[in-house]
Scaffold this motif. Sequence first.
Motif, mmCIF file in Angstrom:
data_model
loop_
_atom_site.group_PDB
_atom_site.id
_atom_site.type_symbol
_atom_site.label_atom_id
_atom_site.label_comp_id
_atom_site.label_asym_id
_atom_site.label_seq_id
_atom_site.Cartn_x
_atom_site.Cartn_y
_atom_site.Cartn_z
ATOM 1 N N MET A 280 1.507 -5.420 4.511
ATOM 2 C CA MET A 280 1.073 -5.582 3.136
ATOM 3 C C MET A 280 1.633 -4.454 2.274
ATOM 4 S SD MET A 280 -2.812 -6.252 1.861
ATOM 5 C CE MET A 280 -3.305 -4.820 0.923
ATOM 6 N N TRP A 281 1.976 -4.778 1.032
ATOM 7 C CA TRP A 281 2.469 -3.801 0.055
ATOM 8 C C TRP A 281 1.453 -3.727 -1.068
ATOM 9 C CZ3 TRP A 281 3.575 -4.242 -5.163
ATOM 10 C CH2 TRP A 281 4.410 -3.279 -5.740
ATOM 11 N N ILE A 282 1.152 -2.498 -1.487
ATOM 12 C CA ILE A 282 0.120 -2.274 -2.505
ATOM 13 C C ILE A 282 0.727 -1.584 -3.723
ATOM 14 C CG2 ILE A 282 -2.033 -1.048 -3.034
ATOM 15 C CD1 ILE A 282 -2.794 -1.307 -0.095
ATOM 16 N N TYR A 283 0.419 -2.114 -4.880
ATOM 17 C CA TYR A 283 0.751 -1.473 -6.152
ATOM 18 C C TYR A 283 -0.396 -0.516 -6.477
ATOM 19 C CZ TYR A 283 1.978 -1.275 -11.147
ATOM 20 O OH TYR A 283 2.336 -0.864 -12.396
ATOM 21 N N PRO A 284 -0.136 0.789 -6.616
ATOM 22 C CA PRO A 284 -1.218 1.785 -6.561
ATOM 23 C C PRO A 284 -1.946 2.039 -7.883
ATOM 24 C CG PRO A 284 0.876 2.909 -6.721
ATOM 25 C CD PRO A 284 1.190 1.427 -6.690
ATOM 26 N N VAL A 285 -2.601 0.985 -8.393
ATOM 27 C CA VAL A 285 -3.348 1.158 -9.633
ATOM 28 C C VAL A 285 -4.860 1.171 -9.411
ATOM 29 C CG1 VAL A 285 -1.535 0.254 -11.128
ATOM 30 C CG2 VAL A 285 -3.189 -1.325 -10.107
ATOM 31 N N ALA A 286 -5.313 0.809 -8.221
ATOM 32 C CA ALA A 286 -6.739 0.877 -7.905
ATOM 33 C C ALA A 286 -7.136 2.333 -7.666
ATOM 34 C CB ALA A 286 -7.048 0.033 -6.674
ATOM 35 N N PRO A 287 -8.424 2.653 -7.749
ATOM 36 C CA PRO A 287 -8.861 4.020 -7.414
ATOM 37 C C PRO A 287 -8.422 4.424 -6.015
ATOM 38 C CG PRO A 287 -10.630 2.812 -8.497
ATOM 39 C CD PRO A 287 -9.539 1.817 -8.248
ATOM 40 N N ALA A 288 -8.139 5.696 -5.856
ATOM 41 C CA ALA A 288 -7.600 6.189 -4.595
ATOM 42 C C ALA A 288 -8.504 5.864 -3.414
ATOM 43 C CB ALA A 288 -7.364 7.691 -4.687
ATOM 44 N N GLU A 289 -9.821 6.022 -3.585
ATOM 45 C CA GLU A 289 -10.734 5.739 -2.480
ATOM 46 C C GLU A 289 -10.659 4.273 -2.063
ATOM 47 O OE1 GLU A 289 -14.664 6.996 -3.409
ATOM 48 O OE2 GLU A 289 -14.212 9.130 -3.210
ATOM 49 N N GLN A 290 -10.459 3.365 -3.014
ATOM 50 C CA GLN A 290 -10.337 1.948 -2.680
ATOM 51 C C GLN A 290 -9.071 1.674 -1.895
ATOM 52 O OE1 GLN A 290 -10.832 -0.860 -5.869
ATOM 53 N NE2 GLN A 290 -12.667 0.141 -6.681
ATOM 54 N N ILE A 291 -7.995 2.331 -2.272
ATOM 55 C CA ILE A 291 -6.736 2.125 -1.548
ATOM 56 C C ILE A 291 -6.857 2.639 -0.120
ATOM 57 C CG2 ILE A 291 -4.283 2.707 -1.461
ATOM 58 C CD1 ILE A 291 -4.311 2.830 -4.517
ATOM 59 N N VAL A 292 -7.436 3.824 0.051
ATOM 60 C CA VAL A 292 -7.611 4.374 1.395
ATOM 61 C C VAL A 292 -8.514 3.475 2.234
ATOM 62 C CG1 VAL A 292 -8.542 6.314 2.718
ATOM 63 C CG2 VAL A 292 -7.135 6.741 0.685
ATOM 64 N N GLU A 293 -9.593 2.979 1.640
ATOM 65 C CA GLU A 293 -10.486 2.066 2.360
ATOM 66 C C GLU A 293 -9.759 0.772 2.723
ATOM 67 O OE1 GLU A 293 -13.715 0.007 4.075
ATOM 68 O OE2 GLU A 293 -13.138 2.129 3.929
ATOM 69 N N SER A 294 -8.895 0.293 1.838
ATOM 70 C CA SER A 294 -8.117 -0.905 2.138
ATOM 71 C C SER A 294 -7.192 -0.672 3.326
ATOM 72 C CB SER A 294 -7.302 -1.330 0.909
ATOM 73 O OG SER A 294 -8.152 -1.706 -0.154
ATOM 74 N N ILE A 295 -6.560 0.491 3.390
ATOM 75 C CA ILE A 295 -5.695 0.813 4.527
ATOM 76 C C ILE A 295 -6.513 0.846 5.815
ATOM 77 C CG2 ILE A 295 -4.181 2.570 5.517
ATOM 78 C CD1 ILE A 295 -3.490 3.385 2.611
ATOM 79 N N ARG A 296 -7.713 1.424 5.751
ATOM 80 C CA ARG A 296 -8.579 1.460 6.932
ATOM 81 C C ARG A 296 -8.927 0.046 7.375
ATOM 82 N NH1 ARG A 296 -13.259 0.606 8.698
ATOM 83 N NH2 ARG A 296 -13.951 -0.224 6.680
ATOM 84 N N ARG A 297 -9.248 -0.833 6.433
ATOM 85 C CA ARG A 297 -9.573 -2.216 6.766
ATOM 86 C C ARG A 297 -8.374 -2.938 7.377
ATOM 87 N NH1 ARG A 297 -11.423 -5.592 2.053
ATOM 88 N NH2 ARG A 297 -11.580 -7.102 3.742
ATOM 89 N N LEU A 298 -7.196 -2.733 6.832
ATOM 90 C CA LEU A 298 -5.998 -3.368 7.372
ATOM 91 C C LEU A 298 -5.729 -2.905 8.796
ATOM 92 C CD1 LEU A 298 -3.746 -3.088 4.204
ATOM 93 C CD2 LEU A 298 -4.677 -5.208 5.158
ATOM 94 N N ASP A 299 -5.922 -1.617 9.042
ATOM 95 C CA ASP A 299 -5.754 -1.088 10.397
ATOM 96 C C ASP A 299 -6.752 -1.756 11.345
ATOM 97 O OD1 ASP A 299 -4.658 1.092 12.266
ATOM 98 O OD2 ASP A 299 -6.805 1.543 12.308
ATOM 99 N N GLY A 300 -8.009 -1.865 10.914
ATOM 100 C CA GLY A 300 -9.022 -2.498 11.740
ATOM 101 C C GLY A 300 -8.730 -3.959 12.020
#
Length: 260
Positions: free
Chosen positions: A1-21
């Motif tokens: 997945m590719w992310i355009y980084p306009v969401a809050p930083a904590e949301q992006i990090v949480e999204s990466i954690r979810r993708l890993d899971g």
Amino acid sequence: MWIYPVAPAEQIVESIRRLDGAGVDEVWIADEGVAREPLALFAAAAPLTSTIRFGVGITSPLLRHPGAVASTAMTVDELSHGRLTLGWGVGGHESLEPFGLSTERPVGIVRDALRTAGAVMRGHSDAGYTPPAHAAPPRSIPQFVGARGEQLNRLASREADGVFLSGFEHHDIGRVIGLARSHRPIAIALYQSVRFTTPEDRWSIAGSPTTLATRLASLASEFAPDSLGLALVDGGDLSAMVDGAIETIDRLRLHFARGA
């Protein structure tokens, strides 16, 4: 997945954690200049994840010295135990125009960045760089080029480890992959641009996870890329888009399992 980084930083990090899971293999984040910074996000995500690879897709040497980018990349790669890929390109108007920067000499700019960053990461004297005594130990970090133009893809084939390809009309993909492999075989990361909340256009598609999975399966069959993913070009609810992306990827896995 590719992310355009306009969401809050904590949301992006949480999204990466979810993708890993969820077992997603790789996540790329764009460097849009003064938006959230991809390497900082990956540094935060590194201790929260275990297998997902991190890709900077892409950063411009016009915004930061490639030697400094290489040093930061080496630090994130060390924190993530070797899970980083560094993508280069000249950058687009959203990252460059706020600083009044232009994209003259795009091939030379990216070539010099590949060589300088490569020298830093290998710990070699090259490209006007001499490793100092305090330099971090060498690390093997793949360098990709993200571009649509002929000369940049030929450059990637000569000097990079791979290309990141996204935002293409279908009839252009085969030609660009051919250019990227014109000198020697390199890795192809092919990402379909998708919109979950806005209408599709000539280079992105919209639809259900089933529709998107079918599209990805078609790309895999026709072009045989080394990695395949979704580029989320909406600026909407990142959590909802991650839900859709994970469901799409799950359906794609099921498709290939049935095909096997």
